[in-house]
Write a protein that holds these residues in place. Structure first.
Motif, PDB file in Angstrom:
ATOM      1  N   LYS B 796       0.813  -1.212   0.000  1.00  0.00           N
ATOM      2  CA  LYS B 796       0.000   0.000   0.000  1.00  0.00           C
ATOM      3  C   LYS B 796       0.845   1.260   0.000  1.00  0.00           C
ATOM      4  O   LYS B 796       0.352   2.347  -0.289  1.00  0.00           O
ATOM      5  CB  LYS B 796      -0.896   0.023   1.256  1.00  0.00           C
ATOM      6  N   PHE B 797       2.104   1.158   0.413  1.00  0.00           N
ATOM      7  CA  PHE B 797       2.842   2.404   0.511  1.00  0.00           C
ATOM      8  C   PHE B 797       4.322   2.263   0.203  1.00  0.00           C
ATOM      9  O   PHE B 797       5.018   3.248   0.076  1.00  0.00           O
ATOM     10  CB  PHE B 797       2.706   2.981   1.931  1.00  0.00           C
ATOM     11  N   TYR B 798       4.818   1.049   0.063  1.00  0.00           N
ATOM     12  CA  TYR B 798       6.262   0.859   0.061  1.00  0.00           C
ATOM     13  C   TYR B 798       6.781   0.761  -1.357  1.00  0.00           C
ATOM     14  O   TYR B 798       6.198   0.073  -2.187  1.00  0.00           O
ATOM     15  CB  TYR B 798       6.544  -0.432   0.818  1.00  0.00           C
ATOM     16  N   HIS B 799       7.885   1.448  -1.660  1.00  0.00           N
ATOM     17  CA  HIS B 799       8.475   1.292  -2.976  1.00  0.00           C
ATOM     18  C   HIS B 799       9.617   0.294  -2.954  1.00  0.00           C
ATOM     19  O   HIS B 799       9.733  -0.554  -3.817  1.00  0.00           O
ATOM     20  CB  HIS B 799       8.988   2.644  -3.503  1.00  0.00           C
ATOM     21  N   GLY B 800      10.461   0.423  -1.955  1.00  0.00           N
ATOM     22  CA  GLY B 800      11.482  -0.602  -1.794  1.00  0.00           C
ATOM     23  C   GLY B 800      12.470  -0.706  -2.922  1.00  0.00           C
ATOM     24  O   GLY B 800      12.960  -1.779  -3.229  1.00  0.00           O
ATOM     25  N   ASP B 801      12.803   0.390  -3.566  1.00  0.00           N
ATOM     26  CA  ASP B 801      13.762   0.303  -4.664  1.00  0.00           C
ATOM     27  C   ASP B 801      15.040   1.054  -4.343  1.00  0.00           C
ATOM     28  O   ASP B 801      15.707   1.568  -5.221  1.00  0.00           O
ATOM     29  CB  ASP B 801      13.144   0.832  -5.966  1.00  0.00           C
ATOM     30  N   GLY B 802      15.371   1.121  -3.040  1.00  0.00           N
ATOM     31  CA  GLY B 802      16.611   1.778  -2.684  1.00  0.00           C
ATOM     32  C   GLY B 802      17.757   0.787  -2.699  1.00  0.00           C
ATOM     33  O   GLY B 802      17.594  -0.360  -3.085  1.00  0.00           O
ATOM     34  N   TYR B 803      18.915   1.248  -2.264  1.00  0.00           N
ATOM     35  CA  TYR B 803      20.023   0.319  -2.127  1.00  0.00           C
ATOM     36  C   TYR B 803      20.644   0.505  -0.757  1.00  0.00           C
ATOM     37  O   TYR B 803      20.588   1.579  -0.168  1.00  0.00           O
ATOM     38  CB  TYR B 803      21.054   0.479  -3.247  1.00  0.00           C
ATOM     39  N   LYS B 804      21.226  -0.574  -0.272  1.00  0.00           N
ATOM     40  CA  LYS B 804      21.646  -0.578   1.111  1.00  0.00           C
ATOM     41  C   LYS B 804      23.022   0.062   1.254  1.00  0.00           C
ATOM     42  O   LYS B 804      23.853  -0.025   0.364  1.00  0.00           O
ATOM     43  CB  LYS B 804      21.710  -2.020   1.590  1.00  0.00           C
ATOM     44  N   PHE B 805      23.238   0.649   2.418  1.00  0.00           N
ATOM     45  CA  PHE B 805      24.528   1.277   2.685  1.00  0.00           C
ATOM     46  C   PHE B 805      25.522   0.179   3.047  1.00  0.00           C
ATOM     47  O   PHE B 805      25.347  -0.522   4.030  1.00  0.00           O
ATOM     48  CB  PHE B 805      24.343   2.250   3.849  1.00  0.00           C
ATOM     49  N   LYS B 806      26.553   0.037   2.222  1.00  0.00           N
ATOM     50  CA  LYS B 806      27.540  -1.010   2.500  1.00  0.00           C
ATOM     51  C   LYS B 806      28.886  -0.351   2.732  1.00  0.00           C
ATOM     52  O   LYS B 806      29.663  -0.173   1.796  1.00  0.00           O
ATOM     53  CB  LYS B 806      27.649  -1.952   1.301  1.00  0.00           C
ATOM     54  N   PRO B 807      29.193   0.022   3.960  1.00  0.00           N
ATOM     55  CA  PRO B 807      30.446   0.732   4.185  1.00  0.00           C
ATOM     56  C   PRO B 807      31.645  -0.178   4.045  1.00  0.00           C
ATOM     57  O   PRO B 807      31.506  -1.397   4.121  1.00  0.00           O
ATOM     58  CB  PRO B 807      30.305   1.200   5.640  1.00  0.00           C
ATOM     59  N   PHE B 808      32.790   0.422   3.837  1.00  0.00           N
ATOM     60  CA  PHE B 808      34.024  -0.342   3.805  1.00  0.00           C
ATOM     61  C   PHE B 808      34.406  -0.606   5.251  1.00  0.00           C
ATOM     62  O   PHE B 808      34.814   0.297   5.964  1.00  0.00           O
ATOM     63  CB  PHE B 808      35.123   0.445   3.093  1.00  0.00           C
ATOM     64  N   SER B 809      34.222  -1.830   5.664  1.00  0.00           N
ATOM     65  CA  SER B 809      34.413  -2.116   7.081  1.00  0.00           C
ATOM     66  C   SER B 809      35.098  -3.449   7.228  1.00  0.00           C
ATOM     67  O   SER B 809      34.724  -4.419   6.585  1.00  0.00           O
ATOM     68  CB  SER B 809      33.051  -2.134   7.763  1.00  0.00           C
ATOM     69  N   PHE B 810      36.120  -3.503   8.079  1.00  0.00           N
ATOM     70  CA  PHE B 810      36.834  -4.769   8.257  1.00  0.00           C
ATOM     71  C   PHE B 810      35.951  -5.821   8.889  1.00  0.00           C
ATOM     72  O   PHE B 810      36.048  -7.001   8.591  1.00  0.00           O
ATOM     73  CB  PHE B 810      38.074  -4.556   9.125  1.00  0.00           C
ATOM     74  N   LYS B 811      35.058  -5.368   9.740  1.00  0.00           N
ATOM     75  CA  LYS B 811      34.184  -6.334  10.392  1.00  0.00           C
ATOM     76  C   LYS B 811      33.295  -7.029   9.369  1.00  0.00           C
ATOM     77  O   LYS B 811      33.113  -8.229   9.396  1.00  0.00           O
ATOM     78  CB  LYS B 811      33.328  -5.611  11.432  1.00  0.00           C
ATOM     79  N   LEU B 812      32.751  -6.226   8.429  1.00  0.00           N
ATOM     80  CA  LEU B 812      31.888  -6.818   7.416  1.00  0.00           C
ATOM     81  C   LEU B 812      32.668  -7.774   6.533  1.00  0.00           C
ATOM     82  O   LEU B 812      32.166  -8.818   6.123  1.00  0.00           O
ATOM     83  CB  LEU B 812      31.270  -5.720   6.541  1.00  0.00           C
ATOM     84  N   LEU B 813      33.941  -7.408   6.222  1.00  0.00           N
ATOM     85  CA  LEU B 813      34.768  -8.272   5.386  1.00  0.00           C
ATOM     86  C   LEU B 813      34.956  -9.627   6.038  1.00  0.00           C
ATOM     87  O   LEU B 813      34.854 -10.664   5.401  1.00  0.00           O
ATOM     88  CB  LEU B 813      36.156  -7.645   5.186  1.00  0.00           C
ATOM     89  N   ALA B 814      35.253  -9.565   7.345  1.00  0.00           N
ATOM     90  CA  ALA B 814      35.500 -10.825   8.040  1.00  0.00           C
ATOM     91  C   ALA B 814      34.256 -11.689   8.061  1.00  0.00           C
ATOM     92  O   ALA B 814      34.320 -12.894   7.871  1.00  0.00           O
ATOM     93  CB  ALA B 814      35.960 -10.545   9.472  1.00  0.00           C
ATOM     94  N   ASP B 815      33.088 -11.056   8.243  1.00  0.00           N
ATOM     95  CA  ASP B 815      31.853 -11.842   8.291  1.00  0.00           C
ATOM     96  C   ASP B 815      31.507 -12.397   6.939  1.00  0.00           C
ATOM     97  O   ASP B 815      31.032 -13.520   6.815  1.00  0.00           O
ATOM     98  CB  ASP B 815      30.681 -10.955   8.736  1.00  0.00           C
ATOM     99  N   GLU B 816      31.744 -11.598   5.879  1.00  0.00           N
ATOM    100  CA  GLU B 816      31.128 -11.951   4.608  1.00  0.00           C
ATOM    101  C   GLU B 816      31.772 -13.138   3.962  1.00  0.00           C
ATOM    102  O   GLU B 816      31.098 -13.984   3.388  1.00  0.00           O
ATOM    103  CB  GLU B 816      31.173 -10.722   3.718  1.00  0.00           C
ATOM    104  N   GLU B 817      33.114 -13.282   4.084  1.00  0.00           N
ATOM    105  CA  GLU B 817      33.715 -14.371   3.333  1.00  0.00           C
ATOM    106  C   GLU B 817      33.603 -15.698   4.028  1.00  0.00           C
ATOM    107  O   GLU B 817      33.864 -16.725   3.441  1.00  0.00           O
ATOM    108  CB  GLU B 817      35.174 -14.060   3.037  1.00  0.00           C
ATOM    109  N   ASP B 818      33.258 -15.656   5.276  1.00  0.00           N
ATOM    110  CA  ASP B 818      33.074 -16.932   5.948  1.00  0.00           C
ATOM    111  C   ASP B 818      31.818 -17.595   5.481  1.00  0.00           C
ATOM    112  O   ASP B 818      31.581 -18.723   5.747  1.00  0.00           O
ATOM    113  CB  ASP B 818      32.983 -16.719   7.468  1.00  0.00           C
TER     114      ASP B 818
END
Lengths: 67, 818
Positions: B796-818
């Protein structure tokens, strides 16, 4: 009617508690408040629907054999 | 309305403010600055070198080196797991190792390991050969002794006839007198060897054919399993001896042996020599075993020392690679002394980033500071919500449908409550709710321990959603109390039932039923209904109406959220020509239905609501008769019908025309504007987000879009309302399943006197409840609640066509490749 007031009061108490114990900045408080209000409204609606439906029922329980 | 404007912006409702920033870093502090930014993890850099291939980028060599190092680390990891060493990772002994030093160390280790492996292989091969030789000696010895008997008849016939009747042992003693050369002189020679058992039959046949039958083949299983060098597995082998005559036959046989992968070993004919050889071979075998053992131990020690550091090194290499990848996204400026980068960061993080960049400047002893300033942008920023571990799961659920547009209302704010609530409406049983609560509490209380472990994929999902499950459990307990079902058994917790028999003998309880003599049961469904014959019609009626009421409320909430969105973006067009007709249409039809339901309940009228609704459309002016619920109903219905009919063209037509008018007004003077801005265009970075967008207004496209939107809403109003009936359907299914398991399993088993049958019944009941009701029904209700949210509410109201903020972060790197 009484129970509606109970729900309302419970909602108010819960929101006051949350504001007192985990108050974390105005916008977060508003968020917590929204959550509590939504929860109270949902629970109240559920109760009210089931209560109203039994207020003046059109059918009655007819026991089955062996009860 | 003033109240709403005074309120502060709600957390989580809209994305954090994001700003486009530009960083100019001098080259000497670049690496350090980027690694500090990685530690902070709040900046998303745009790739300014998108058109370049990976090999054209500036830091391609460093990236390659990092790739090499991670390959070596993976190799080590393989070797470690093959050797079966479990590494207890040495807890971050933060010896800051330099990257070059690490590289050198890694190549040293790799060379060492490779050498050890090669040596090992060679030794193993020699070992295998010796083992096979020993087996051949053992078995073939036996054949040859027997073969002396079958030596060329011309020479040894006499000898044979004497010996053939005696057994082998006596032959051993007299062997030495037998002329060893006799067989070679006679031209009868032999080849002994060993071959895989599976190939033995074909081998024999091939030999037979090749030598045209002029050969004698003898074989025996080797007894021990030998390691096949090719496949590395233990295979059964057979020892064989082939007797033949002639040089050509010998060549053929040798070639066939080679083709079949049979290894030939020369076996001396004299027994003494055989025994001597066997002793020598055994000695050498034991020596080799010792050597192999020592070699393995040495290797395992080396691997263990690597294993303790491997985790740290892997993380370090990943970080370095990340830093170089990010550096590759930056551009060199004109002077080639600075790197320029653009990126998005949350506005609140700007002071933190400034501080971090200052530290980098200081630590790298650079003369020039790092420049960090805002830029304007026309591009839509990424969406960023600061979630904690509680709201994270709910945000993930919403993001799975679509990431919110920048500054769009976030449905997760309400979903935190409504999603578990709708789940509970479909799951309502406080016994099952208690089980879910138990499960979720276990997960939450062991959060720290489970969070650091590596979990299987199912456990990981369950762990990630632990707070969702907690809320689902709490609401299920509440709804279970309302439906009055504890593993489908009702309880009289909240007072006495409202029904009793008409007479004390309850004579007509089975025909006319009980009567209601007091106020309704104060909380929930009256317990007397369970088991009665009219239970299903009653509960069905309640649950269907409840679904409609809940559905209409949630859809109204969705439309109201679209109002707040439109107000936030200042789009009065949307408010007037979309929100209002949508509200009018939905509420004049389905809001009216909800009203009728409530009135029917309050007055206890016998009106048939289906009839009322259908005839509202078919025959609005007709008389309502006994379906009249209140005075003036017919006039109200005609009014509502007219309003609904007006609302449809109201949401369809005005908006495209007005948009076109606005567009022509805005861009009327545009042609003059272009001359003025042409100078500015030259010194803009061609890749930057400041590029102006050409806006063409395609009227037909806008009109069709609006038409699709309106039709979707109008038809969707009916279908979405009906879709909410799944709340009734699943709740009925759950209740019925639960009743069946209770009555047909537990009660049936309890009826017998034997303890074994009772325990068996209890076990089967528990099993069925756990797997079918707790797991399958949970997943099912979860899925349907999710669908209701995604389609009916967010549609009824949501467009949902944005993109997510993906910062350059060591923590995210470590999580993602595992």
């Amino acid at each position: 009617m009484m129970t509606t007031i109970v729900f309302f009061v419970a909602g108010v108490v819960a929101s006051v508690l949350v504001l007192l114990c985990c108050s974390r900045g105005a916008s977060t408080n508003l968020f917590h408040l929204t959550l509590i209000i939504t929860a109270t409204v949902c629970c109240w609606m559920m109760w009210a629907i089931v209560y109203l439906a039994q207020l003046k029922p059109l059918i009655v329980p007819i026991l089955s054999e062996g009860e | 309305m003033k109240l709403f404007e005074d309120l502060p912006p709600m957390d989580h409702l809209r994305s954090e403010d994001m700003s486009l920033v530009q960083i100019i870093i001098p080259v000497e502090s670049a690496h350090r600055a980027v690694s500090y930014l990685g530690e902070l993890g709040l900046l998303q850099l745009k790739d300014l070198n998108e058109e370049k291939s990976p090999f054209q980028r500036t830091f391609v060599n460093q990236v390659k080196r990092c790739g090499e190092m991670s390959r070596k680390l993976r190799f080590f990891g393989d070797q470690i797991s093959k050797a079966g060493i479990t590494a207890s990772p040495c807890p971050a002994s933060q010896q800051v190792i330099d990257l070059e030093e690490l590289e050198v160390r890694l190549s040293e280790h790799e060379a060492e390991l490779l050498e050890m492996n090669a040596n090992n292989e060679k030794l193993q091969q020699t070992y295998n050969e010796l083992l096979e030789f020993k087996l051949v000696l053992l078995k073939a010895g036996g054949f040859l002794v027997a073969a002396q008997n079958h030596a060329v008849p011309a020479e040894t016939e006499l000898v044979e006839s004497k010996y053939s009747k005696k057994d082998d042992e006596s032959l051993f003693l007299l062997e030495q007198s037998v002329q060893p050369e006799s067989s070679s002189k006679a031209g009868l020679r032999f080849i002994s060897g060993i071959i895989c058992k599976s190939k033995e039959l074909t081998f024999e046949r091939m030999l037979f054919r090749a030598t045209r039958g002029n050969m004698f083949f003898n074989q025996a299983p080797a007894g021990e399993q030998v390691m096949d060098p090719v496949s590395g597995e233990m295979v059964e082998k057979t020892v064989f001896v082939v007797f033949f005559s002639g040089e050509q036959a010998k060549n053929k046989i040798l070639k066939i042996c080679q083709a079949f992968g049979a290894s030939c070993y020369p076996v001396p004919e004299e027994n003494s020599k055989q025994m001597q050889l066997t002793r020598e071979v055994s000695l050498r075998l034991s020596e080799l075993e010792a050597t192999l053992d020592a070699g393995n131990r040495h290797r395992n020690k080396a691997l263990a020392s690597i294993a303790s550091q491997q985790w740290n090194w892997t993380i370090m290499v990943k970080k370095e690679k990340g830093v170089y990848d990010t550096l590759n996204m930056l551009n060199f400026d004109v002077t080639k002394k600075c790197l320029v980068g653009e990126g998005w960061c949350p506005t609140f993080a700007k002071p933190q980033i400034k501080e971090v960049l200052e530290h980098a400047t200081i630590h790298s002893n650079s003369q020039v500071g790092i420049i960090f300033h805002d830029m304007d942008s026309f591009e839509s920023p990424p969406t960023y919500f600061r979630t904690n571990r509680f709201t994270h799961a709910f945000q993930e659920i919403v993001d799975a449908y679509g990431v919110a547009r920048y500054k769009e209302a976030n449905p997760a704010v309400y979903s935190v409550i409504t999603f578990p609530f709708l789940f509970a409406v479909m799951f309502g049983d406080w016994g099952h709710g208690l089980c879910l609560l138990l499960g979720s509490l276990i997960l939450i209380l062991r959060e720290k321990k489970l969070g650091s472990q590596k979990l299987g994929s199912f456990m990981e999902m369950a762990f990630g959603g632990r707070y969702v499950v907690l809320l689902m459990a709490l609401f299920s307990i509440y709804c279970g109390l309302i439906y009055n079902e504890f593993f489908s058994v009702p309880f009289h917790i909240f007072g006495k039932s409202a029904y009793k028999c008409l007479e004390s003998s309850c004579s007509d309880a089975h025909t006319a039923g009980l009567i209601k003599y007091r106020d309704p049961y104060p909380f929930g469904v009256d317990p007397r209904w369970r088991g009665s014959r009219s239970e299903l019609p009653f509960l069905n009626s309640i649950k269907m109406k409840m679904s409609i009421l809940l559905g209409v409320s949630q859809m109204n909430l969705g439309i109201i959220l679209s109002y707040f969105d439109a107000k936030f973006h200042g789009s009065f067009l949307d408010i007037r020509y979309q929100f209002m007709p949508q509200m009018i249409f939905l509420n004049s039809l389905f809001g009216y239905l909800a009203l009728l339901i409530v009135i029917k309940w309050c007055t206890g009228s016998q009106a048939d609501l289906y009839h009322v609704m259908i005839y509202m459309f078919l025959d609005p002016t007709g008389d309502l008769g006994e379906n009249q619920l209140f005075w003036g109903q017919k006039e109200l219905q005609i009014l509502l019908l007219l309003m609904a009919i007006i609302a449809v063209p109201w949401m369809l037509f005005p908006k495209p025309f007005i948009l076109r008018k606005l567009h022509t007004e805005r861009f009327q003077g545009r042609t003059y504007g272009i001359l003025g801005t042409s100078e500015m265009d030259l010194d803009q970075d061609p890749d930057s987000a400041r590029r102006q967008h050409h806006e063409d207004f395609n009227f037909s496209e806008v009109f069709v879009h609006q038409m699709i939107h309106s039709i979707e809403f109008v038809l969707g109003a009916v279908s979405n309302t009906a879709s909410y009936l799944r709340l009734w359907a699943l709740s009925l299914a759950h209740s019925e399943l639960s009743t069946v398991f209770y009555e047909k399993l537990l009660l049936l088993a309890w009826g017998y006197d034997s303890v074994i049958v009772r325990i068996a019944g209890l076990a089967v009941f528990a099993f069925a409840t756990a797997f079918i009701l707790l797991m399958m029904e949970t997943l099912s209700a979860f899925l349907h609640a999710l669908r209701l949210h995604w389609v009916e509410f967010m549609g009824k109201f949501y467009h949902g066509d944005g993109y997510k903020f993906k910062p350059f972060s060591f923590k995210l790197l470590a999580d993602e490749e595992d």
